[in-house]
Design an enzyme around this catalytic site. Structure first.
Site, PDB file in Angstrom:
ATOM      1  N   CYS A  80       0.793  -1.236   0.000  1.00  0.00           N
ATOM      2  CA  CYS A  80       0.000   0.000   0.000  1.00  0.00           C
ATOM      3  C   CYS A  80       0.822   1.280   0.000  1.00  0.00           C
ATOM      4  CB  CYS A  80      -0.942   0.004   1.199  1.00  0.00           C
ATOM      5  SG  CYS A  80      -0.084   0.237   2.768  1.00  0.00           S
ATOM      6  N   CYS A 121      -2.959  -1.766   5.237  1.00  0.00           N
ATOM      7  CA  CYS A 121      -3.527  -2.747   4.295  1.00  0.00           C
ATOM      8  C   CYS A 121      -3.606  -4.151   4.879  1.00  0.00           C
ATOM      9  CB  CYS A 121      -2.731  -2.764   2.993  1.00  0.00           C
ATOM     10  SG  CYS A 121      -1.108  -3.538   3.117  1.00  0.00           S
ATOM     11  N   CYS A 180      12.283  -8.599  11.742  1.00  0.00           N
ATOM     12  CA  CYS A 180      12.792  -9.453  10.671  1.00  0.00           C
ATOM     13  C   CYS A 180      11.782  -9.415   9.536  1.00  0.00           C
ATOM     14  CB  CYS A 180      12.963 -10.875  11.215  1.00  0.00           C
ATOM     15  SG  CYS A 180      13.687 -12.000  10.033  1.00  0.00           S
TER      16      CYS A 180
HETATM   17 ZN    ZN Z   1       0.473  -1.881   3.674  1.00  0.00          ZN
END
Ligand code: ZN
Length: 148
Positions: A68, A116, A136
């Site tokens: 996004c 998102c 990570c």
């Molecule tokens: Zn996103």
């Protein structure tokens, strides 16, 4: 470091904020994301260690969510963990949500993009000072925006 993250954006770069949710259907995500990114971001997959070009990325800039475009880390937050995945010791504030997952025997802290919902990686407590955190991150979940 967390509050001045915008100084790592090139002048005039427009980026979305975490308060503008991006909700798409599974089909729309599949069309929008290349295969590997779809598997990792939408199905909580994990890329093979050592495969991301972002492991070697050292230029100043911002790492944004590949789903996004939400900025999630700056180059200043990145460090070499030796794991084969891009690693960070902190994040831009308010951009991730976490949950415990149990895919392995022991519980892990999964984190995903607040905007998102895309899966990024796992959070561990064996990172460097000052935070001791290791974010990570799958490289395919990130898009690097160089400052220069
Ligand atoms: Zn996103």
């Amino acid at each position: 470091m967390q509050s001045d993250w915008k100084s790592f954006l090139a002048a005039g770069t427009a980026v979305p904020s975490a308060d503008e949710p991006l909700k798409l259907s599974d089909d729309e995500w599949r069309k929008r994301l290349p295969g590997e990114a779809y598997k990792v971001l939408r199905k909580e997959g994990t890329e093979r260690a050592g495969t991301s070009p972002l492991n070697a990325e050292k230029r100043p800039g911002v790492f944004a969510c590949a789903g996004c475009g939400l900025p999630v880390f700056t180059s200043e937050m990145k460090y070499e963990s030796g794991t084969g995945w891009p690693s960070f010791f902190t994040s831009i504030p308010g951009v991730f949500e976490t949950k415990k997952d149990f895919y392995l025997i022991y519980p892990r802290t999964e984190y995903h993009c607040k905007r998102c919902g895309g899966h990024h990686g796992h959070l561990f407590d064996d990172g460097p000072p000052p935070t001791g955190q290791r974010w990570c991150n799958n490289g395919v979940s990130l898009k690097f925006i160089p400052k220069g």
